[in-house]
Design an enzyme around this catalytic site. Sequence first.
Site, PDB file in Angstrom:
ATOM      1  N   TRP A  58       0.820  -1.213   0.000  1.00 64.88           N
ATOM      2  CA  TRP A  58       0.000   0.000   0.000  1.00 64.88           C
ATOM      3  C   TRP A  58       0.849   1.257   0.000  1.00 64.88           C
ATOM      4  O   TRP A  58       0.502   2.260  -0.650  1.00 64.88           O
ATOM      5  CB  TRP A  58      -0.972  -0.032   1.179  1.00 64.88           C
ATOM      6  N   ASP A  84      -0.900   6.862   6.605  1.00 67.11           N
ATOM      7  CA  ASP A  84      -2.007   5.980   6.261  1.00 67.11           C
ATOM      8  C   ASP A  84      -2.172   5.023   7.430  1.00 67.11           C
ATOM      9  O   ASP A  84      -1.345   4.139   7.651  1.00 67.11           O
ATOM     10  CB  ASP A  84      -1.683   5.229   4.969  1.00 67.11           C
ATOM     11  N   LYS A 108     -11.637  -1.410   8.755  1.00 69.72           N
ATOM     12  CA  LYS A 108     -10.872  -2.320   9.609  1.00 69.72           C
ATOM     13  C   LYS A 108     -11.304  -2.160  11.074  1.00 69.72           C
ATOM     14  O   LYS A 108     -11.753  -3.100  11.703  1.00 69.72           O
ATOM     15  CB  LYS A 108      -9.371  -2.043   9.502  1.00 69.72           C
TER      16      LYS A 108
END
Length: 356
Positions: free
Chosen positions: A99, A168, A192
Amino acid sequence: MNRKHNFNAGPSALPLPVLERAAANLVDTKGLGLSVLEMSHRSKDFEAIIGHARETLARLLALPADYEILFLQGGASQQFAMVPMNLGAGGAYVTTGAWSQKALAEAKTVGAAREIWTDADENFRRVPAPDALDVPSDAPFLHVTTNNTIYGTEYPEVPASKVPLVADMSSDILSRPIDVSKFGLIYAGAQKNAGPSGITLVVGRRSLLREFRGQPWVPKILRYETHAKADSLYNTPPTFNIYCCSLVFDWIEAQGGLAAMARLNELKARRIYEVIDRRPEVFRGHAEAGSRSRMNLTWTLPTPEAEKRFLDEAKALGCVGLAGHRSVGGIRASLYNAQPMESVEVLASLMERFQP
């Protein structure tokens, strides 16, 4: 009701009380005679819902007075572009997984971007030490990914930075207390720890959110200042998702806040890692010990056949979402806030008795 032991990396487990409350209020939300799915986002009723979500999240984060919260769409992937669009090209990036690599690649479509540290050659087994980074003084920001869902690594502490630190935090936000003042901007897909998919949290210093630093060609809808000045209501937001996030924030607060989440998450992760460390001939952890994630635990078994049999046995016990990402293979167990200890114990007990 026979609920599964949900180890999916995302969308992932939500607290059962949140699901039950959302279901009970789906048709008639808060006794208002209509569902939040039907409400005008300009109505006083919805303004109260989004206001409650913002206030509760601010309490959980102990948000400093000069920070703001935005509820946006597009996921973390859209933030890969919005960060350099708003803060300026030339950012410094630490790549510790897929990511962060994608964030860097997207930044390069906006303008210059610099990778200042990576362990890609080691297949992302660790994060850098806090003093290992040489951050260019002219960088408009330093970007890190605090937890890596695919490889199972996590920063035990974020690096200090003289330029705005952008993080992030999609897969570990709200899992432990953080000092928000260390960050210029935090973004996170909600799916999440914070709520359902379809909503993105952005927490930032007011000066970064309201003082546009990008180029004139950046569309208004992709500017933080646009959404900050409109209180996240510039365009129609995902109203039901924000409502569900507010329920998750309420649930976390009722559990004792982020300190309580941290204690439980540490306990859950320790239970699995103890088995991995005790049985190295069966389970090989991917992440180095000092970089292990509490949210996403990754390991392999001696053979692909053993991994398949392990997954089959886990499935028979009601466990889902344990197959590792193709980049690593093996097994991945995601232990987000809503994952109950009972599910962790089912998995740990299987690991203790499994024979490859």
